[in-house]
Design a protein around this motif. Structure first.
Motif: not given
Lengths: 259, 188
Positions: A85-86, A92-93, A96-97, A99-100, A135, A138-139, A143
């Protein structure tokens, strides 16, 4: 001499542990109820007795294998998804939901849902441990990759440095410390959530089941003894795993190697 | 070898480059001169493809490879000088790299991580890296920044001997640099 000893970090730690053991012992004497609170000596006695029972090591091993398997799978998936996703904004988009959500939903909800979805509770700890780790790894890894030095990346682009060498010498030194921090956080979490899953799912032959039984039969000493086993196992795995991860971080951040 | 045709570039409505044209031949050394902030580095970034011009174009032969000593050096801090040079060209032997480093008085510090080197030392490694990379066009941005006269002479000599048939673009605000390199001057 005493003053110098007190300045020693290891001595300070031992004294702190002794202080809390003393407090525990004092409170247990004050409460004077083996159901509400047992003494540390009673816990140790129970632990040694448990260790001599035939199923103890198998129980400890089966829970450890499930939780560690979930952790390793979550770690591998987290790193792989972060890497992909990088390089792909859409993914990535999309992630995001997800993982959140995984990060914010209470672990108990996941356990109950998983119990409904899975046919047996035997792999529940693997799934829960995996979901707790994914998550975080991943996060942090994402980053780390996304914050790689743009100027160095431009330099590599101008010199047409192959992608693998860019990953090894630009992305990895930047992502490795964040990845290590994520591993540290995830390790503690996967043991807590994995055991919680075993307790709720009453996984046969697991530490979670032993904890559940201890609660059922009001055996507080066993409850404490098994808790101590969990703490020791998680500490042991954390020390071993982090030694490997720290070695890896040192290697990728320090140069030499084959370049 | 390199043709810059009517290149324009603006940032936030401020025109930095306005119709720049330049022709550089194979083996030629050209100094792009202008005062600080006049868009020299912007032009270098456009030439290397790191920035897109608002209008105009940069023409090079197909598969032209650049190498560059960036103004900010852009060395990998965790690697030593030899590793930094080999990062851009793996076919170099230790002997080749060491002899190049010796030419700019850097052989004694070759095995120290670049993070601990001084500005002048990093500058010399950046120059050696650019000159030892396999490339058709070499760009050196502010080549002698932070170098004393003796080292500057050695670095200039090293650049000249390693240029061979490549085009060399030197970006500077100092006319002395152009003289040292024996370059044609192009004023922005």
């Amino acid at each position: 001499m005493v003053h110098r000893l007190l300045k020693n970090k290891a001595v300070q730690n031992i004294l702190a542990v002794c202080l809390w053991l003393f407090v525990w012992q004092a409170v247990s004497v004050y409460v004077d109820s083996s159901i509400l609170l047992v003494s540390p000596f009673e816990v140790l006695k129970t632990l040694f007795a448990l260790m001599l029972t035939p199923g103890f090591w198998a129980t400890a091993a089966s829970s450890s294998v499930r939780i560690i398997l979930g952790f390793l799978m979550g770690m591998a998936a987290g790193v792989a998804l972060a890497a992909v996703s990088s390089a792909n904004g859409l993914l990535r988009v999309l992630l995001q939901p997800f993982m959140l959500t995984v990060r914010s939903v209470p672990v108990a909800s996941f356990i109950i849902l998983a119990l409904l979805w899975l046919r047996s509770a035997s792999n529940l700890a693997v799934l829960i441990s995996f979901l707790m780790v994914l998550p975080i790894i991943y996060q942090n890894t994402l980053t780390g990759i996304m914050t790689a030095d743009k100027e160095l990346l431009e330099m590599a682009q101008v010199f047409r440095v192959p992608l693998l060498r860019r990953i090894r010498y630009i992305y990895m030194p930047n992502a490795a410390p964040q990845y290590a921090a994520a591993c540290r956080t995830a390790l503690g979490l996967c043991w807590k959530s994995g055991i919680a899953a075993e307790v709720i799912g009453i996984t046969r032959g697991s530490i979670g089941e032993a904890l559940y039984n201890a609660k059922l039969f009001l055996s507080t000493a066993e409850l404490f003894a098994w808790t101590l086993v969990i703490v020791l196992l998680s500490l042991l795995f954390e020390k071993l795993f982090m030694a490997v991860v720290d070695g890896f971080v040192k290697r990728v951040s320090g140069g030499r190697a084959e370049c | 070898m390199l043709k810059i045709e009517y290149v324009c570039k603006s940032f936030d409505g401020k025109k930095v480059l306005d119709g720049v044209c330049l022709d550089v031949k194979k083996g030629e050394t050209v100094c792009i001169m202008a005062p600080s902030g006049a868009g020299k580095t912007t032009l270098a970034n456009i030439i290397m493809g790191l920035l897109k011009p608002d209008s105009g174009r940069v023409v090079t032969a197909p598969n032209t490879v650049f190498s560059c000593a960036f103004q900010q050096d852009r060395l990998l801090p965790q690697l030593d000088s030899v590793q930094n040079i080999r990062f851009v060209n793996q076919s170099l032997t230790d002997g080749e790299i060491m002899s190049a480093l010796k030419a700019v008085d850097m052989s004694d510090d070759a095995k120290r991580p670049c993070a601990v080197l001084s500005g002048g030392q990093k500058r010399r490694i950046a120059i050696v890296r650019a000159m030892l990379a396999k490339s058709d066009i070499v760009i050196i941005d502010e080549p002698f920044k932070g170098l004393d006269d003796a080292v500057k002479t050695k670095a200039a000599e090293f650049i000249k001997t390693r240029q061979s048939s490549r085009a060399l673009l030197c970006i500077t605000h100092d006319a002395e640099d152009a003289k040292t390199l024996g370059a044609r001057i192009f004023t922005l």
